[in-house]
Design a protein around this motif. Structure first.
Motif, mmCIF file in Angstrom:
data_model
loop_
_atom_site.group_PDB
_atom_site.id
_atom_site.type_symbol
_atom_site.label_atom_id
_atom_site.label_comp_id
_atom_site.label_asym_id
_atom_site.label_seq_id
_atom_site.Cartn_x
_atom_site.Cartn_y
_atom_site.Cartn_z
ATOM 1 N N VAL A 136 0.832 -1.208 0.000
ATOM 2 C CA VAL A 136 0.000 0.000 0.000
ATOM 3 C C VAL A 136 0.866 1.258 0.000
ATOM 4 C CG1 VAL A 136 -1.627 1.350 1.391
ATOM 5 C CG2 VAL A 136 -2.030 -1.089 1.009
ATOM 6 N N LEU A 137 1.918 1.264 0.798
ATOM 7 C CA LEU A 137 2.813 2.426 0.803
ATOM 8 C C LEU A 137 3.484 2.608 -0.560
ATOM 9 C CD1 LEU A 137 4.449 2.002 4.328
ATOM 10 C CD2 LEU A 137 2.784 3.750 3.643
ATOM 11 N N SER A 138 3.876 1.503 -1.184
ATOM 12 C CA SER A 138 4.479 1.591 -2.520
ATOM 13 C C SER A 138 3.462 2.093 -3.534
ATOM 14 C CB SER A 138 5.017 0.220 -2.951
ATOM 15 O OG SER A 138 6.042 -0.220 -2.092
ATOM 16 N N TRP A 139 2.229 1.597 -3.429
ATOM 17 C CA TRP A 139 1.171 2.083 -4.320
ATOM 18 C C TRP A 139 1.001 3.600 -4.181
ATOM 19 C CZ3 TRP A 139 -3.299 -1.929 -3.178
ATOM 20 C CH2 TRP A 139 -3.003 -3.136 -3.834
ATOM 21 N N PHE A 140 1.007 4.071 -2.949
ATOM 22 C CA PHE A 140 0.821 5.506 -2.717
ATOM 23 C C PHE A 140 1.933 6.315 -3.381
ATOM 24 C CE2 PHE A 140 1.741 9.210 0.076
ATOM 25 C CZ PHE A 140 0.625 9.966 -0.263
ATOM 26 N N LEU A 141 3.165 5.866 -3.218
ATOM 27 C CA LEU A 141 4.282 6.594 -3.826
ATOM 28 C C LEU A 141 4.178 6.592 -5.349
ATOM 29 C CD1 LEU A 141 7.369 5.522 -1.665
ATOM 30 C CD2 LEU A 141 5.828 7.463 -1.351
ATOM 31 N N THR A 142 3.850 5.432 -5.936
ATOM 32 C CA THR A 142 3.759 5.387 -7.398
ATOM 33 C C THR A 142 2.578 6.217 -7.896
ATOM 34 O OG1 THR A 142 2.514 3.299 -7.303
ATOM 35 C CG2 THR A 142 4.893 3.150 -7.571
ATOM 36 N N ARG A 143 1.498 6.264 -7.105
ATOM 37 C CA ARG A 143 0.363 7.102 -7.520
ATOM 38 C C ARG A 143 0.788 8.552 -7.706
ATOM 39 N NH1 ARG A 143 -1.969 10.504 -9.156
ATOM 40 N NH2 ARG A 143 -4.140 11.187 -8.894
ATOM 41 N N TRP A 144 1.718 9.009 -6.895
ATOM 42 C CA TRP A 144 2.152 10.398 -6.981
ATOM 43 C C TRP A 144 3.514 10.551 -7.647
ATOM 44 C CZ3 TRP A 144 -1.617 13.429 -7.104
ATOM 45 C CH2 TRP A 144 -2.757 13.187 -6.339
ATOM 46 N N GLY A 145 3.830 9.584 -8.532
ATOM 47 C CA GLY A 145 4.919 9.810 -9.467
ATOM 48 C C GLY A 145 6.246 9.174 -9.170
ATOM 49 N N VAL A 146 6.413 8.505 -8.024
ATOM 50 C CA VAL A 146 7.691 7.857 -7.730
ATOM 51 C C VAL A 146 7.817 6.609 -8.604
ATOM 52 C CG1 VAL A 146 9.113 6.779 -5.942
ATOM 53 C CG2 VAL A 146 7.634 8.727 -5.370
ATOM 54 N N ALA A 147 8.993 6.388 -9.173
ATOM 55 C CA ALA A 147 9.224 5.199 -9.992
ATOM 56 C C ALA A 147 8.921 3.944 -9.177
ATOM 57 C CB ALA A 147 10.665 5.173 -10.491
ATOM 58 N N ALA A 148 8.256 2.963 -9.797
ATOM 59 C CA ALA A 148 7.746 1.800 -9.063
ATOM 60 C C ALA A 148 8.849 1.032 -8.338
ATOM 61 C CB ALA A 148 6.993 0.882 -10.020
ATOM 62 N N ASP A 149 9.948 0.737 -9.027
ATOM 63 C CA ASP A 149 11.028 -0.018 -8.380
ATOM 64 C C ASP A 149 11.623 0.768 -7.219
ATOM 65 O OD1 ASP A 149 10.612 -2.023 -10.177
ATOM 66 O OD2 ASP A 149 12.355 -1.567 -11.431
ATOM 67 N N LEU A 150 11.777 2.061 -7.413
ATOM 68 C CA LEU A 150 12.328 2.896 -6.351
ATOM 69 C C LEU A 150 11.360 2.977 -5.178
ATOM 70 C CD1 LEU A 150 14.499 4.781 -5.271
ATOM 71 C CD2 LEU A 150 13.399 6.661 -6.518
ATOM 72 N N ALA A 151 10.070 3.044 -5.461
ATOM 73 C CA ALA A 151 9.078 3.109 -4.385
ATOM 74 C C ALA A 151 9.200 1.898 -3.468
ATOM 75 C CB ALA A 151 7.672 3.190 -4.974
ATOM 76 N N GLN A 152 9.317 0.713 -4.043
ATOM 77 C CA GLN A 152 9.460 -0.492 -3.222
ATOM 78 C C GLN A 152 10.744 -0.444 -2.399
ATOM 79 O OE1 GLN A 152 8.911 -4.105 -5.481
ATOM 80 N NE2 GLN A 152 7.271 -3.212 -6.696
ATOM 81 N N GLU A 153 11.811 0.035 -3.007
ATOM 82 C CA GLU A 153 13.090 0.117 -2.300
ATOM 83 C C GLU A 153 13.013 1.096 -1.131
ATOM 84 O OE1 GLU A 153 17.609 1.711 -3.269
ATOM 85 O OE2 GLU A 153 16.374 0.908 -4.901
ATOM 86 N N LEU A 154 12.392 2.247 -1.357
ATOM 87 C CA LEU A 154 12.289 3.248 -0.294
ATOM 88 C C LEU A 154 11.426 2.748 0.859
ATOM 89 C CD1 LEU A 154 11.874 6.531 -2.392
ATOM 90 C CD2 LEU A 154 13.945 5.660 -1.281
ATOM 91 N N VAL A 155 10.346 2.055 0.536
ATOM 92 C CA VAL A 155 9.487 1.509 1.593
ATOM 93 C C VAL A 155 10.243 0.452 2.392
ATOM 94 C CG1 VAL A 155 7.400 0.176 2.059
ATOM 95 C CG2 VAL A 155 7.337 2.043 0.395
ATOM 96 N N ASP A 156 10.942 -0.430 1.700
ATOM 97 C CA ASP A 156 11.717 -1.463 2.403
ATOM 98 C C ASP A 156 12.737 -0.830 3.348
ATOM 99 O OD1 ASP A 156 10.354 -3.483 1.153
ATOM 100 O OD2 ASP A 156 11.889 -3.871 -0.358
ATOM 101 N N GLN A 157 13.396 0.217 2.885
ATOM 102 C CA GLN A 157 14.403 0.872 3.720
ATOM 103 C C GLN A 157 13.762 1.565 4.923
ATOM 104 O OE1 GLN A 157 16.442 3.458 0.994
ATOM 105 N NE2 GLN A 157 17.633 1.797 0.060
ATOM 106 N N ALA A 158 12.613 2.179 4.710
ATOM 107 C CA ALA A 158 11.955 2.888 5.809
ATOM 108 C C ALA A 158 11.449 1.922 6.875
ATOM 109 C CB ALA A 158 10.801 3.727 5.268
ATOM 110 N N VAL A 159 10.869 0.812 6.437
ATOM 111 C CA VAL A 159 10.346 -0.164 7.402
ATOM 112 C C VAL A 159 11.494 -0.920 8.061
ATOM 113 C CG1 VAL A 159 8.907 -2.218 7.683
ATOM 114 C CG2 VAL A 159 8.167 -0.367 6.156
ATOM 115 N N GLY A 160 12.470 -1.309 7.265
ATOM 116 C CA GLY A 160 13.657 -1.954 7.816
ATOM 117 C C GLY A 160 13.386 -3.265 8.524
ATOM 118 N N GLY A 161 12.368 -4.001 8.091
ATOM 119 C CA GLY A 161 12.077 -5.292 8.708
ATOM 120 C C GLY A 161 11.527 -5.211 10.111
ATOM 121 N N ARG A 162 11.024 -4.049 10.507
ATOM 122 C CA ARG A 162 10.594 -3.872 11.904
ATOM 123 C C ARG A 162 9.125 -4.194 12.143
ATOM 124 N NH1 ARG A 162 12.404 2.087 13.081
ATOM 125 N NH2 ARG A 162 11.857 2.310 10.856
ATOM 126 N N PHE A 163 8.343 -4.399 11.100
ATOM 127 C CA PHE A 163 6.965 -4.856 11.282
ATOM 128 C C PHE A 163 6.978 -6.376 11.417
ATOM 129 C CE2 PHE A 163 5.151 -1.071 8.649
ATOM 130 C CZ PHE A 163 5.327 -0.236 9.743
#
Length: 455
Positions: A180-207
């Motif tokens: 869902v976070l990746s979807w939100f970023l891509t909806r507002w123009g972030v490149a899809a592959d980068l969106a997934q990478e940024l979300v992974d880095q932000a969460v950092g396996g903590r959920f």
């Protein structure tokens, strides 16, 4: 590798309600008009905890649910496959749907089962529409990210909380949260592959499964995600479409096929005909005529294997005539082909068919360059996928090719669940080795089952 019917692989373009019309008032009529609705498996009258119930769920219930997903996707589009994304531990863990769990729990009487499918479909769609509404509540612009960073932060925080509430933080809930976070970023123009990478880095396996994130963690993830964005993170022009057939041929030469598991190295007779049973359960639920064509092709290929036939396009073409139910063997394609909703393009030249034949010839045993059977079967399967020789039915042709390569050396499988309804990527070397391991897994299971019957 992509599991075709798994909702975790869906992109925002796949599911955006603005791109995919849906009328909930006609959903019941549509569901009941589909082939699987007329061919539900009969639930056995045995206790829920009986091991035979689990076997029925896996061998009959799951292929039927897969067939329903396939039929719904053909009618509505691929977005619908999320109807089975149940809370907690279901067909797919950690999803937002409460009206469906899994075949063992959710397939009962035909009427009750179809009611659950309809309710789950509408529930999934309503969730997507609510997400779209929340996305639009934060109209953002990457070019102004420095001024809007607090808005990106608040949006991410609120979306995490929405997913927490909807999934209940059961098994694997964080997978959908990432999505869902990746979807939100891509909806507002972030490149899809980068969106997934940024979300992974932000969460950092903590959920974590079965654990709701505390407010401090939610705030930290949202802040990290917002702070990671840059004005130049937008999607870029893709440029000319690459030729994924050429990419596959390069990967094919580079894959360390000799590292594939050996599959036991001996002929094996299964306790059940896994290929035929899967065709009856999945394809038969979609359309009995489709299943009959595949079963006829399966019988023909086994006769070809028994006589030691050489594998080439002409042989597969004979099987494909039954698969597609055409008056004549279907010809080799004459134009570039596309797959994976246009993401992969396979070129065509005067020698494409000859190159396919040369590749398929390598599926036979070669004393000068011995390779495990699992490697040769996987490679032939992928050759058919990425040469994409026919205008239709290439996935079925690839599956039959794999079955033939095994059968020619006296091997059949009692299950094929890991070999169908999956998609491999032409330019991903690991996909090839994953497929060899899947074949080996089925071979090991087949040998164990056969041995247990003899003991």
């Amino acid at each position: 590798m992509i599991v075709e019917l798994a909702p975790g692989h869906l992109s925002w373009d796949d599911v955006d309600p603005a791109r995919h019309p849906f009328d909930s008032t006609s959903a019941a009529e549509v569901v009941r008009s589909l082939g699987p609705a007329r061919r539900l498996p009969r639930r056995p009258e045995i206790p829920f905890g009986d091991p035979a119930m689990s076997t029925w769920s896996w061998e009959e219930g799951k292929p039927w649910a897969d067939a329903m997903s396939h039929a719904l996707a053909e009618h509505y589009g691929r977005w619908v496959v999320g109807w089975r994304w149940a809370h907690d531990e279901g067909d797919f863990d950690g999803g937002p749907v409460g009206n469906w769990c899994c075949p063992q729990d959710s397939i009962t009487t035909p009427e009750e089962t179809l009611d659950r499918v309809i309710a789950a479909l509408c529930e999934w769609r309503a969730w997507l529409e609510s997400l779209a509404g929340w996305f639009e509540a934060y109209p953002l612009d990457l070019a102004d990210v420095e001024e809007q960073r607090i808005l990106w932060d608040r949006a991410a925080r609120n979306l995490i909380l929405q997913v927490v509430d909807r999934t209940g933080c059961g098994s694997g809930w964080y997978g959908h949260c990432h999505q869902v976070l990746s979807w939100f970023l891509t909806r507002w123009g972030v490149a899809a592959d980068l969106a997934q990478e940024l979300v992974d880095q932000a969460v950092g396996g903590r959920f974590q499964s079965w654990t709701g994130p505390d407010p401090v963690l939610v705030e930290d993830v949202a802040e990290r995600l917002a702070r990671s964005l840059r004005p130049d993170d937008g999607a870029r022009s893709a440029g000319p479409a690459p030729d994924h057939l050429q990419r596959w041929l390069a990967v094919r030469d580079a894959v360390p096929w000799e590292q594939s598991p050996d599959g036991g190295g001996q002929p094996v007779t299964p306790s059940r005909d896994g290929a035929a049973e899967d065709i009856r359960a999945f394809d038969g639920a979609l359309d009995p005529t489709r299943a009959q064509g595949l079963l006829a092709a399966l019988e023909l290929l086994r006769a070809d294997a028994a006589r030691g036939a050489s594998l080439d396009f002409e042989l597969i073409q004979r099987w494909q005539q039954h698969v597609l139910d055409t008056p004549q063997p279907p010809p080799f394609r004459s134009l570039p082909a596309f797959a994976k909703r246009g993401r992969e393009r396979y070129g065509i030249s005067r020698d494409t068919r000859a190159r396919l034949d040369a590749c398929l010839a390598e599926s036979a045993k070669d004393a000068g360059r011995p390779l495990p059977l699992t490697a040769r079967a996987a490679r032939a399967y992928l050759d058919v996928c990425f040469f994409h020789p026919f205008d239709d039915g290439n996935a079925r042709a690839a599956f039959l090719t794999l079955v033939f390569v095994l059968a020619r050396e006296g091997v059949a499988l009692d299950g094929v669940s890991l070999l169908r309804r999956v998609t491999f990527q032409a330019d991903e070397p690991q996909d090839a080795l994953i497929l060899t391991r899947y074949i080996d897994t089925h071979l090991e299971q087949t040998r164990r089952s056969a041995a247990s019957l003899r003991s």
